[in-house]
Motif scaffolding. Structure first.
Motif, PDB file in Angstrom:
ATOM      1  N   ARG A 185       6.058   4.949  -9.194  1.00 17.92           N
ATOM      2  CA  ARG A 185       4.676   4.665  -8.515  1.00 17.92           C
ATOM      3  C   ARG A 185       4.868   3.631  -7.387  1.00 17.92           C
ATOM      4  O   ARG A 185       4.069   2.938  -7.163  1.00 17.92           O
ATOM      5  CB  ARG A 185       3.921   3.901  -9.458  1.00 17.92           C
TER       6      ARG A 185
ATOM      7  N   PRO B   3       5.367   2.497  -3.446  1.00 17.03           N
ATOM      8  CA  PRO B   3       4.628   2.647  -2.233  1.00 17.03           C
ATOM      9  C   PRO B   3       5.192   3.792  -1.285  1.00 17.03           C
ATOM     10  O   PRO B   3       6.421   3.926  -1.893  1.00 17.03           O
ATOM     11  CB  PRO B   3       4.245   1.293  -1.515  1.00 17.03           C
ATOM     12  N   GLU B   4       4.660   3.989  -0.490  1.00 22.72           N
ATOM     13  CA  GLU B   4       5.437   5.065   0.699  1.00 22.72           C
ATOM     14  C   GLU B   4       6.798   4.629   1.068  1.00 22.72           C
ATOM     15  O   GLU B   4       7.699   5.568   1.155  1.00 22.72           O
ATOM     16  CB  GLU B   4       4.593   5.455   1.833  1.00 22.72           C
ATOM     17  N   THR B   5       7.092   3.525   1.284  1.00 21.62           N
ATOM     18  CA  THR B   5       8.199   2.979   1.928  1.00 21.62           C
ATOM     19  C   THR B   5       8.587   1.585   1.034  1.00 21.62           C
ATOM     20  O   THR B   5       7.685   0.951   0.664  1.00 21.62           O
ATOM     21  CB  THR B   5       8.126   2.549   3.372  1.00 21.62           C
TER      22      THR B   5
ATOM     23  N   PRO C 177      12.056   5.525   2.781  1.00 20.22           N
ATOM     24  CA  PRO C 177      11.048   6.219   2.134  1.00 20.22           C
ATOM     25  C   PRO C 177      11.131   6.136   0.558  1.00 20.22           C
ATOM     26  O   PRO C 177      12.243   6.725  -0.015  1.00 20.22           O
ATOM     27  CB  PRO C 177      11.230   7.519   2.669  1.00 20.22           C
ATOM     28  N   SER C 178      10.093   5.881  -0.131  1.00 18.09           N
ATOM     29  CA  SER C 178      10.285   5.974  -1.572  1.00 18.09           C
ATOM     30  C   SER C 178      10.536   7.383  -2.115  1.00 18.09           C
ATOM     31  O   SER C 178      11.195   7.432  -3.205  1.00 18.09           O
ATOM     32  CB  SER C 178       8.829   5.664  -2.032  1.00 18.09           C
ATOM     33  N   LEU C 179      10.313   8.466  -1.435  1.00 15.11           N
ATOM     34  CA  LEU C 179      10.759   9.731  -1.808  1.00 15.11           C
ATOM     35  C   LEU C 179      12.119   9.849  -2.127  1.00 15.11           C
ATOM     36  O   LEU C 179      12.838  10.619  -2.904  1.00 15.11           O
ATOM     37  CB  LEU C 179      10.653  10.794  -0.840  1.00 15.11           C
TER      38      LEU C 179
ATOM     39  N   THR D  12       2.716  -5.804  -3.517  1.00 16.75           N
ATOM     40  CA  THR D  12       3.293  -5.270  -2.382  1.00 16.75           C
ATOM     41  C   THR D  12       3.147  -6.384  -0.987  1.00 16.75           C
ATOM     42  O   THR D  12       2.246  -7.117  -1.343  1.00 16.75           O
ATOM     43  CB  THR D  12       2.873  -3.743  -1.951  1.00 16.75           C
TER      44      THR D  12
END
Length: 470
Positions: free
Chosen positions: A167, A169-171, A176-178, A254
């Motif tokens: 879960r 954040p995007e970065t 990148p959290s991906l 965050t």
């Protein structure tokens, strides 16, 4: 990147290159290469789970299989498709190689000390401190600490590398959290919830503060190795400044930045944040001294041998905490720029200053001036060393997020060719010798430890020489 990863990638890329530039291998050869590559990727997917890094490589394998099928058709139209597809194969091969620069599961160096390592995360709320970062007047400051320590047998659940996996954040620190989808599989070489190892004397304690915005997890290689040498290391996350951390109630915090418009260079803001961090360190120190909240680990911590260390902004916070609290008997700053009162006050305890290569990091004038002021204010001496071929991030795990080829290329372009593993090992060799020397509790010859490594410059700082520091 493991050897199976490299073998699969090399096999697929080599096949694509041959298919694009020559008439060989034939259809059967291409089909065999595609099948072997596909089998290898199936094994990797079974081992790691589906990873986006493999998607271009999957497309490449399918393209190779399609090319093998087309070569079995002698018609002019099929031959034209074969030739037309060769340029596309090269482009697809490049696309298949590039995403592997960010590894699905980075590999951390194993600890080098004599003790197995345990780890446990503690989350508390300090009812006496308001949380200035949020607008809710009911919020109180959270203390988030991960302990690394010499461990006895036991403990099965590995500690998490990062808070909030699944879960995020995007970065996370501009990454990148991906790319971190499989970071839950990182081996930190520690046993989660393992009981602390008993010894004839309690273990000395090291408080650690990470760089600005960085998670404590990004220092797992450094911290696990230090714990394996016989220290209880308490690594903090600083809520609302770190990219992501989990609070005591389970929420993810965050960054929240409120930069004042009339603060050129954010000097006042950074000085204020440094004080918040220093207070976090002292809050954890209070719990160490009271034996409060650490469970069985409390009895294994030596309250008379405590040091504060940190990297980058965390190094500045460690210095500020040591200046304000006599319970801290040593301090170490890894590449940290000082702000506020740390530029003016005296440091009464021994100091270790470790710096990355100035040519590669490009230390700012503010950093150089702050370091000179710190050395002028020394009252107990210490040591200063510069590490050649190490850049600012070499103290962290971040370079290990990249595959070896990308690491090598980055080292040539922006520096840091010494590598994270070697820089962390060198740093801990010096830290171990320095702390034992500062506490006078065991043989700790810093100069001898430095002599075992190439590319080090510097040496001892005496209080008498400090007044003339440049």
């Amino acid at each position: 990147m493991s050897y199976p990863d490299l073998a699969i990638l090399a096999l697929a890329l080599g096949a694509a290159w041959l298919a694009a530039l020559s008439s060989r291998p034939g259809p059967r050869g291409l089909a065999a290469v595609a099948a072997l590559s596909g089998l290898g990727m199936a094994v990797q997917a079974w081992r790691l789970g589906p990873c986006w890094q493999y998607a271009p490589l999957c497309a490449l394998v399918l393209a190779l299989a399609a090319l093998a099928w087309l070569r079995r058709r002698p018609s002019p139209r099929h031959r034209a498709l074969v030739w037309t597809g060769r340029g596309g194969l090269l482009a697809l091969a490049a696309a298949a190689a590039l995403p592997w620069a960010l590894l699905p599961v980075p590999e951390l160096p194993p600890p080098r000390g004599p003790y197995p390592v345990g780890s446990r995360v503690f989350r508390w709320v300090d009812p006496q401190r308001l949380e200035a970062a949020t607008a809710d007047p009911r919020d109180r400051r959270n203390l988030v600490v991960q302990a690394w320590y010499p461990a006895a047998a036991g403990g099965a659940v590995p500690p998490p590398y990062l808070d909030g996996l699944g879960r995020l954040p995007e970065t996370v620190s501009f990454i990148p959290s991906l790319a971190m989808a499989r970071y839950g599989r990182i081996d930190t070489h520690a046993r989660g919830q393992a009981p602390p190892l008993a010894s004839t004397r309690p273990w000395p304690v090291v408080l650690f503060s990470p760089g600005y915005g960085a998670s404590r997890g990004f220092y797992s290689g450094l911290l696990a190795d230090l714990a394996s040498r016989g220290f209880v290391v308490l690594a903090l996350d600083h809520p609302y400044e770190v990219s992501v951390t989990q609070l005591a109630d389970g929420r993810l915090a965050t960054p929240i930045e409120r930069l004042p418009p009339d603060d050129p260079g954010q000097l006042h803001y950074m000085a204020m944040r440094m004080e918040v961090r220093a207070e976090d360190l002292r809050g954890v120190l209070d719990r160490v001294q009271r034996g409060d909240g650490f469970g069985a680990l409390s009895a294994r911590m030596d309250r008379t041998r405590v040091a504060a260390i940190g990297h980058s902004f965390g190094g500045a916070a460690a210095i500020a905490a040591a200046m304000a609290d006599p319970r801290l008997r040593a301090a170490a700053n890894l590449d940290g720029t000082l702000y506020g009162r740390a530029l003016r006050q005296r440091l009464e305890v021994p100091l270790l200053l470790l710096e990355s290569d100035r040519r590669e990091t490009g230390h700012s004038e503010r950093y150089l001036q702050g370091t000179a002021a710190l050395i002028r204010h020394l009252r107990a001496g210490g040591y200063r060393y510069q590490i050649a071929a190490a850049n600012h991030y070499s103290f962290t795990d971040v370079p290990l997020f990249l595959a070896p080829p990308a690491r090598w290329l980055l080292g040539r372009l922006v520096g840091g060719s010494r590598g994270a593993a070697a820089t962390q090992a060198l740093s801990n060799d010096l830290l171990t010798a320095f702390l034992h020397d500062a506490w006078r509790d065991a043989p700790g010859d810093v100069a001898a430890a430095a002599a075992h490594h190439s590319g080090l410059s510097g040496g001892a700082l005496s209080p008498a020489a400090a007044a003339g520091a440049k």
